[in-house]
Write an enzyme that holds these catalytic residues in place. Structure first.
Site, PDB file in Angstrom:
ATOM      1  N   ARG A  18     -35.710  60.224 -59.451  1.00  0.00           N
ATOM      2  CA  ARG A  18     -35.734  61.359 -58.515  1.00  0.00           C
ATOM      3  C   ARG A  18     -35.062  60.908 -57.241  1.00  0.00           C
ATOM      4  O   ARG A  18     -34.647  59.761 -57.130  1.00  0.00           O
ATOM      5  CB  ARG A  18     -37.167  61.832 -58.223  1.00  0.00           C
ATOM      6  CG  ARG A  18     -38.221  60.815 -58.415  1.00  0.00           C
ATOM      7  CD  ARG A  18     -39.250  60.593 -57.363  1.00  0.00           C
ATOM      8  NE  ARG A  18     -38.994  59.292 -56.776  1.00  0.00           N
ATOM      9  CZ  ARG A  18     -38.897  59.056 -55.500  1.00  0.00           C
ATOM     10  NH1 ARG A  18     -39.038  60.016 -54.623  1.00  0.00           N
ATOM     11  NH2 ARG A  18     -38.647  57.846 -55.063  1.00  0.00           N
ATOM     12  N   ASN A  30     -37.844  69.195 -49.171  1.00  0.00           N
ATOM     13  CA  ASN A  30     -38.400  67.898 -49.564  1.00  0.00           C
ATOM     14  C   ASN A  30     -39.601  68.133 -50.474  1.00  0.00           C
ATOM     15  O   ASN A  30     -39.998  69.281 -50.722  1.00  0.00           O
ATOM     16  CB  ASN A  30     -38.793  67.094 -48.311  1.00  0.00           C
ATOM     17  CG  ASN A  30     -39.101  65.643 -48.641  1.00  0.00           C
ATOM     18  OD1 ASN A  30     -38.392  64.999 -49.421  1.00  0.00           O
ATOM     19  ND2 ASN A  30     -40.177  65.119 -48.098  1.00  0.00           N
ATOM     20  N   LYS A  31     -40.169  67.055 -50.946  1.00  0.00           N
ATOM     21  CA  LYS A  31     -41.302  67.122 -51.870  1.00  0.00           C
ATOM     22  C   LYS A  31     -42.367  68.096 -51.381  1.00  0.00           C
ATOM     23  O   LYS A  31     -42.641  68.171 -50.185  1.00  0.00           O
ATOM     24  CB  LYS A  31     -41.894  65.722 -52.023  1.00  0.00           C
ATOM     25  CG  LYS A  31     -43.086  65.613 -52.935  1.00  0.00           C
ATOM     26  CD  LYS A  31     -42.841  66.158 -54.319  1.00  0.00           C
ATOM     27  CE  LYS A  31     -41.710  65.458 -55.037  1.00  0.00           C
ATOM     28  NZ  LYS A  31     -41.391  66.101 -56.336  1.00  0.00           N
ATOM     29  N   GLN A  87     -46.345  60.117 -56.412  1.00  0.00           N
ATOM     30  CA  GLN A  87     -45.344  59.115 -56.014  1.00  0.00           C
ATOM     31  C   GLN A  87     -45.814  58.273 -54.833  1.00  0.00           C
ATOM     32  O   GLN A  87     -45.431  57.116 -54.708  1.00  0.00           O
ATOM     33  CB  GLN A  87     -44.017  59.802 -55.643  1.00  0.00           C
ATOM     34  CG  GLN A  87     -43.293  60.455 -56.813  1.00  0.00           C
ATOM     35  CD  GLN A  87     -43.600  61.930 -56.921  1.00  0.00           C
ATOM     36  OE1 GLN A  87     -44.622  62.402 -56.423  1.00  0.00           O
ATOM     37  NE2 GLN A  87     -42.726  62.677 -57.569  1.00  0.00           N
ATOM     38  N   ASP A  92     -34.661  65.930 -49.810  1.00  0.00           N
ATOM     39  CA  ASP A  92     -33.825  66.032 -51.007  1.00  0.00           C
ATOM     40  C   ASP A  92     -32.554  66.818 -50.747  1.00  0.00           C
ATOM     41  O   ASP A  92     -31.576  66.669 -51.467  1.00  0.00           O
ATOM     42  CB  ASP A  92     -34.606  66.691 -52.150  1.00  0.00           C
ATOM     43  CG  ASP A  92     -35.619  65.735 -52.741  1.00  0.00           C
ATOM     44  OD1 ASP A  92     -36.668  65.515 -52.112  1.00  0.00           O
ATOM     45  OD2 ASP A  92     -35.346  65.168 -53.814  1.00  0.00           O
ATOM     46  N   ARG A  98     -31.508  70.167 -62.715  1.00  0.00           N
ATOM     47  CA  ARG A  98     -32.641  70.624 -61.895  1.00  0.00           C
ATOM     48  C   ARG A  98     -32.077  71.443 -60.740  1.00  0.00           C
ATOM     49  O   ARG A  98     -30.961  71.176 -60.290  1.00  0.00           O
ATOM     50  CB  ARG A  98     -33.453  69.435 -61.330  1.00  0.00           C
ATOM     51  CG  ARG A  98     -34.268  68.685 -62.387  1.00  0.00           C
ATOM     52  CD  ARG A  98     -35.088  67.556 -61.757  1.00  0.00           C
ATOM     53  NE  ARG A  98     -36.207  68.059 -60.986  1.00  0.00           N
ATOM     54  CZ  ARG A  98     -36.949  67.269 -60.196  1.00  0.00           C
ATOM     55  NH1 ARG A  98     -36.685  65.990 -60.062  1.00  0.00           N
ATOM     56  NH2 ARG A  98     -37.969  67.788 -59.520  1.00  0.00           N
TER      57      ARG A  98
END
Lengths: 319, 158
Positions: free
Chosen positions: A51, A237-238, A186, A227, A88
């Site tokens: 990732r 982002n996450k 994570q 990201d 993705r």
């Protein structure tokens, strides 16, 4: 000597095979998945074996695996790019593959050697990115002050750990709180492990404890990755980043974001947010955690508006 | 996006007592979000079970997904598990302050419901290092598990 985590550079090519660190197994195992073609590359991306920066490495290196097709090379590379772009939704795959296709198209139009052009473009690009990431690590370390207590979320692919080791070497006393980062955890798996390896002090907390930490004055800085960036400075982002950003603003805590500026989309609202299968969230070790009648909802990312970002430490990735 | 018909639905957080649900007007609700409540996941399990008994389909989210729901306008009302409340605020299960701040920001009403009584304010630090009995964090990792937090009244006023 600063600490380089395996997560800093989690994929490499050796003898026509791309080896990708299986981040789902870290920290219990450091296992690399051999990838031989674009099909394998798409699989490791979709299954989240890699990732963040790992995706970037996989995308660029995959072109090196696909340089000997039976037919037209440029057409084949365009097909490779298409498959990667559709792996993705949130990460800007098309912007990364566009760099390679742009160089290859230019070489083809000018009667140049497409194969050699792709090899040189990928290798040159990777070398440049590595140098710029190391430079950014220095900037992150500079942003860490003696006595800081820093909250981080998810994992920033080795850069935070390396910066922490630099800060420790500089004699700074810096503490970290890492969120668990459900559902893939994570933070619990990767971030606390690599910060430990970097000899930094780190405490793991649940995602729901962030406001407690801030209200109790236990953190004075937040550092997260991203990201994707939009032209206006919004980032994706996450999942969980948005609420952390809102809380940081509410409690007057600076939010530092590591970014890769891009003009591919105008604003955060234009970025497609991946909604993964709810069962990924509900099932653990083959067992349904909440029972069969309960549904799950799993957005993989959220958007942080630029107004909430105190400082962006940018790296020019050529996007 | 979830396939419920309403534009926005209730979000539940914390380990609520079954008694507290009687005060809620749930008759018009057919779906609700439930925050899972790490590390024990008891909040997700208990609330989901109570909702199912009332014919309401629970959609469980992890504790970091609430912000996304607010951002997308999917939350109609936040229901927080409360240990104690007075004019200054409320002592709630951890995670409530995140939701209360988000609710204020997004102008969503907050309702306090009676929580299952906590006998500890800080949980076992080891509990966050594992998930459903499987060790996740590497050896030597320290954990911190606040179980309750104070939510100031300014975040609870509509």
């Amino acid at each position: 000597m600063s600490f380089e985590s395996p997560l800093f550079w989690p994929a490499y090519v050796k003898e026509d095979v791309l080896y990708v660190l299986d981040e789902t197994l870290v920290p219990s195992k450091l296992k690399y998945i051999p990838v031989k073609n674009v099909k394998g590359a798409v699989a490791v991306i979709r299954e989240m074996k890699t990732r963040a920066f790992g995706q970037f490495l996989v995308v660029l290196n995959t072109f090196l695996l696909e340089l000997n097709p039976k037919g037209d090379l440029l057409k084949h590379l365009q097909d490779v790019a298409h498959q990667l772009n559709n792996s993705r939704p949130t990460f800007p795959f098309a912007e990364v593959t566009g760099i390679i296709i742009g160089s290859a198209s230019k070489a083809a139009a000018g009667g140049g050697d497409v194969r050699m052009t792709v090899i040189k473009t990928v290798q040159g690009f990777l070398a440049g990115i590595r140098a710029r990431r190391l430079q950014r690590v220095q900037e992150i370390a500079d942003a860490m002050k003696d006595g800081d207590s820093i909250l981080t979320h998810c994992n920033v692919s080795g850069e935070l750990a390396m910066a922490a080791s630099l800060a420790v070497a500089q004699g700074k006393h810096v503490k970290f709180y890492a969120t668990e980062t459900r559902p893939y955890m994570q933070g619990a798996k990767l971030t606390v492990w690599e910060l430990h390896q970097a000899k930094a002090s780190v405490t793991l907390v649940a995602d729901n404890a962030v406001a407690s930490l801030m209200a109790e004055g236990l953190v004075n800085k937040v550092i997260i990755g991203s990201d994707r960036s939009a032209a206006n400075g919004d980032i994706a982002n996450k999942i969980g980043s948005y609420q952390i950003a809102i809380l940081a603003r509410e409690f007057g805590i600076p939010l530092i974001v590591l970014t890769q500026p891009s003009k591919g989309v105008a604003r955060g609202a234009d970025m497609p947010i991946e909604i993964r299968d709810g069962s990924e969230f509900l099932v653990f070790n083959g067992k349904n955690v909440f029972g069969p009648k309960v549904r799950g909802f799993y957005p993989g990312f959220d958007v942080v508006p630029y107004e909430l970002i105190t400082k962006a430490i940018a790296i020019n990735a050529g996007l | 996006m979830p396939d419920f018909k309403s534009k926005s639905i209730y979000l539940f957080q914390g380990i609520l007592s079954a008694e507290s649900f009687k005060k809620l007007k749930l008759s018009k609700q057919d779906h609700a979000f439930v925050s899972e409540g790490r590390p024990s996941l008891e909040a997700g399990r208990v609330t989901s079970a109570i909702l199912l008994k009332q014919g309401i389909t629970p959609t469980v989210i992890s504790d970091n997904m609430a912000g996304f729901l607010f951002f997308k306008g999917l939350v109609k009302q936040v229901n927080l598990a409360c240990q104690y409340a007075d004019e200054n605020g409320a002592l709630c299960d951890t995670g409530a302050l995140i939701l209360a701040v988000l609710a204020k920001k997004h102008k969503v009403p907050v309702k306090l419901l009676i929580a299952e009584r906590r006998h500890r304010f800080v949980g076992d630090p080891e509990s966050i290092l594992s998930f459903e009995g499987t060790r996740i964090a590497s050896k030597g990792t320290h954990g911190y598990v606040p179980l309750v937090e104070w939510v100031p009244a300014k975040y609870l006023k509509e």
